[in-house]
Scaffold this active site. Structure first.
Site, short mmCIF file in Angstrom:
data_model
loop_
_atom_site.label_atom_id
_atom_site.label_comp_id
_atom_site.label_asym_id
_atom_site.label_seq_id
_atom_site.Cartn_x
_atom_site.Cartn_y
_atom_site.Cartn_z
N LYS A 114 -23.12 73.03 -6.97
CA LYS A 114 -24.29 73.80 -7.37
C LYS A 114 -24.40 75.07 -6.54
O LYS A 114 -24.61 76.15 -7.06
CB LYS A 114 -25.54 72.93 -7.18
CG LYS A 114 -26.81 73.59 -7.60
CD LYS A 114 -27.99 72.71 -7.27
CE LYS A 114 -28.26 72.68 -5.78
NZ LYS A 114 -29.44 71.88 -5.44
N GLU A 120 -16.79 70.85 2.19
CA GLU A 120 -15.87 69.79 1.73
C GLU A 120 -15.27 70.15 0.37
O GLU A 120 -14.07 70.02 0.14
CB GLU A 120 -16.61 68.45 1.59
CG GLU A 120 -17.01 67.80 2.89
CD GLU A 120 -18.41 68.20 3.35
OE1 GLU A 120 -18.88 69.29 2.98
OE2 GLU A 120 -19.00 67.42 4.10
N GLY A 171 -28.89 67.78 -6.34
CA GLY A 171 -27.69 67.22 -6.93
C GLY A 171 -27.87 65.77 -7.36
O GLY A 171 -27.34 65.34 -8.39
N ARG A 172 -28.67 65.03 -6.59
CA ARG A 172 -28.87 63.61 -6.91
C ARG A 172 -29.64 63.39 -8.19
O ARG A 172 -29.68 62.28 -8.71
CB ARG A 172 -29.57 62.92 -5.73
CG ARG A 172 -30.91 63.54 -5.35
CD ARG A 172 -31.34 63.07 -3.97
NE ARG A 172 -32.58 63.68 -3.52
CZ ARG A 172 -32.67 64.87 -2.91
NH1 ARG A 172 -31.58 65.59 -2.74
NH2 ARG A 172 -33.83 65.34 -2.50
N GLU A 258 -32.23 60.02 0.12
CA GLU A 258 -32.28 61.46 0.37
C GLU A 258 -33.60 62.05 -0.14
O GLU A 258 -34.09 63.05 0.38
CB GLU A 258 -31.09 62.16 -0.30
CG GLU A 258 -30.76 63.49 0.34
CD GLU A 258 -29.41 64.03 -0.06
OE1 GLU A 258 -28.58 64.28 0.83
OE2 GLU A 258 -29.16 64.22 -1.26
N HIS A 289 -21.05 36.39 -2.16
CA HIS A 289 -20.04 35.87 -1.23
C HIS A 289 -19.90 36.77 -0.01
O HIS A 289 -18.91 36.70 0.71
CB HIS A 289 -18.70 35.72 -1.95
CG HIS A 289 -18.77 34.69 -3.03
ND1 HIS A 289 -18.32 33.40 -2.86
CD2 HIS A 289 -19.28 34.76 -4.28
CE1 HIS A 289 -18.54 32.73 -3.98
NE2 HIS A 289 -19.12 33.53 -4.86
N LYS A 404 -24.49 69.64 9.64
CA LYS A 404 -23.58 70.68 9.10
C LYS A 404 -23.46 71.84 10.09
O LYS A 404 -22.37 72.36 10.33
CB LYS A 404 -24.15 71.26 7.78
CG LYS A 404 -24.05 70.35 6.58
CD LYS A 404 -24.46 71.15 5.34
CE LYS A 404 -24.84 70.25 4.19
NZ LYS A 404 -25.40 70.95 3.04
C1 G6Q Z 1 -28.15 66.13 -3.43
C2 G6Q Z 1 -27.88 66.99 -2.30
C3 G6Q Z 1 -26.43 67.03 -1.88
C4 G6Q Z 1 -25.55 67.96 -2.70
C5 G6Q Z 1 -24.19 68.10 -2.05
C6 G6Q Z 1 -23.25 68.98 -2.83
O1 G6Q Z 1 -29.20 65.95 -3.95
O2 G6Q Z 1 -28.41 68.23 -2.54
O3 G6Q Z 1 -25.84 65.76 -1.86
O4 G6Q Z 1 -25.44 67.49 -4.02
O5 G6Q Z 1 -24.36 68.59 -0.75
O6 G6Q Z 1 -23.81 70.25 -2.97
P1 G6Q Z 1 -23.17 71.32 -3.92
O7 G6Q Z 1 -23.25 70.80 -5.33
O8 G6Q Z 1 -23.99 72.55 -3.73
O9 G6Q Z 1 -21.74 71.51 -3.51
#
Ligand code: G6Q
Length: 428
Positions: A114, A120, A171-172, A258, A289, A404
């Site tokens: 996003k 990463e 993102g979640r 989160e 188990h 970070k």
């Molecule tokens: C989710 C967070 C986080 C995010 C990641 C990836 O709700 O905001 O987990 O989705 O850090 O972010 P980008 O999509 O910006 O790479």
């Protein structure tokens, strides 16, 4: 992406978001159809057979959990189009293992970020581009992007196409946008993704109901608040009795923790009550188990959220000792709920079950695109309602920033004290 009733405009800051997301869904469907028909191919004119999503956190967990939830259903229902793989961890072993297991020349990569700035994800993108280059391939002919319109990736020539989401959607909460839509449409076809959205939309409609008994997400949320704030239970287990939901608890961990793992309210004031619980889980019966011992007889009471389906996804089953595997699976859910609630007195304290372990269950006929969409929306709405009660901002995640910043300092060798000592221990 058309999660409300068709036709309702959803206007934010003067923009009709329904039109925006419907347009993205349409564009994804067009691309997926071209890939499936073989009109969009690799440079050699051959069909893409695999799709690989590169992303992390919200750009990975939900889409991956949704893919796994529908993979076997799609195979059994002749709508499976392409295998999907996921690269998320910056551990080079993640990308290497995925790349080793696929044919890169016939793979289409979806870069999902996003912000377009996640370390990463950009590192893994470079890793994949290297692999494509080493195979003599033009990376830009093998990659599409999902990002926000304001991100650095939005207008890049490095991608065959770009699909968009709003930069303010966590993102979640983005599995029903292009973040999940691209991979699900490519893997299973756009119709499956549309059914998934319809299921989510129907559940969203229920969440608008003011009558608590007709609003399962709000009811679930309030039960959770009662367990957390009145009874003082600090953890909740999510226990889906469905192999397809193997990564669903991992997605819920992020969605819930989160969003509601906060110590200040929406106005920045410290709260004097507890907020979101720890969430964990595994599919039954495997969890039985593993950690159920603690759930039954441990010193902490952990509320349980069961999910069960009357039918399996693949149709194949076998009768052993008078019952099918599916019946055995369901019998275990029934047995566990009653065992947790009622317990069993025994003179031998080691064999005694106190009971009084609260649980809820969501039951469906079968895990399919529509029920999966509904299940996802149920939990999204539950988390949102709990955030309202706790008066926290469920839509930010400042708690992930400090780590970070410090990681950047470590990589720049700008360290002292404990940062320096640990850096040396790990040979950075
Ligand atoms: C989710 C967070 C986080 C995010 C990641 C990836 O709700 O905001 O987990 O989705 O850090 O972010 P980008 O999509 O910006 O790479």
């Amino acid at each position: 992406m058309t999660r409300g009733q068709l036709g309702d405009a959803v206007v934010v800051d003067g923009v009709d978001k329904r039109a925006f997301y419907t347009e993205q869904q349409k564009k994804i469907a067009e691309l997926a159809e071209k890939v499936h028909a073989g009109t969009l191919t690799n440079a050699a004119g051959e069909k893409f057979t695999t799709v690989v999503q590169i992303g992390i956190g919200g750009s990975d967990l939900g889409p991956r959990a949704m893919y796994l939830a529908l993979e076997n259903w799609a195979k059994a229902n002749n709508t499976f189009k392409m295998e999907a793989r996921f690269i998320s961890n910056v551990d080079p072993d993640d990308a290497s293992a995925v790349l080793d297991g696929i044919d890169v020349a016939h793979s289409l990569f979806i870069l999902v970020s996003k912000s377009g700035t996640t370390l990463e994800t950009l590192t893994n993108e470079a890793f994949v581009k290297d692999a494509l280059k080493n195979a003599g391939l033009d990376a830009s002919k093998h990659m599409i992007a999902v990002t926000s319109e304001t991100s650095p990736l939005a207008k890049s020539d490095d991608y065959l196409a770009a699909f968009f989401m709003d930069d303010y959607i966590g993102g979640r909460f983005s599995s029903t946008s292009a973040v999940g839509g691209a991979v699900l449409s490519l893997a299973f076809g756009p119709d499956v993704f549309a059914q998934f959205l319809e299921g989510a939309a129907k559940e969203d409609e229920l969440a608008k109901n003011k009558d608590l008994r007709k609003n399962p997400a709000m009811l679930d949320a309030l039960i959770g608040v009662y367990e957390r704030n009145i009874l003082g239970y600090g953890t909740t287990a999510v226990l889906p009795y469905s192999q397809g939901l193997s990564r669903f608890p991992a997605h819920l961990q992020q969605l819930d923790m989160e969003s509601n793992g906060k110590s200040v309210n929406r106005f920045g004031e410290p709260v004097d009550y507890v907020t979101g619980p720890v969430i964990f889980g595994e599919p039954g019966t495997n969890g039985q188990h593993s950690f159920y011992q603690l759930l039954h007889q441990g010193t902490d009471i952990i509320p349980l959220q069961f999910v069960g389906f009357k039918n399996n996804q693949m149709g194949t089953d076998v009768v052993i000792e008078g019952s099918t595997s599916q019946q055995k699976l369901c019998a275990n859910v029934v047995a566990q709920i009653v065992a947790f609630a009622c317990g069993k007195a025994d003179d031998n304290r080691n064999k005694n079950f106190e009971g009084g372990r609260p649980s809820s269950i969501i039951i469906g006929d079968q895990l399919n695109p529509a029920t999966l969409g509904a299940l996802l929306a149920h939990f999204e709405n539950k988390v949102m309602f709990q955030g309202f009660v706790w008066n926290v901002n469920s839509f930010d995640q400042e708690g992930v920033q400090l780590g970070k910043v410090l990681a950047k300092r470590v990589l720049a060798h700008d360290t002292d004290g404990a940062l320096k000592v640990y850096s040396e221990l790990l040979n950075i």
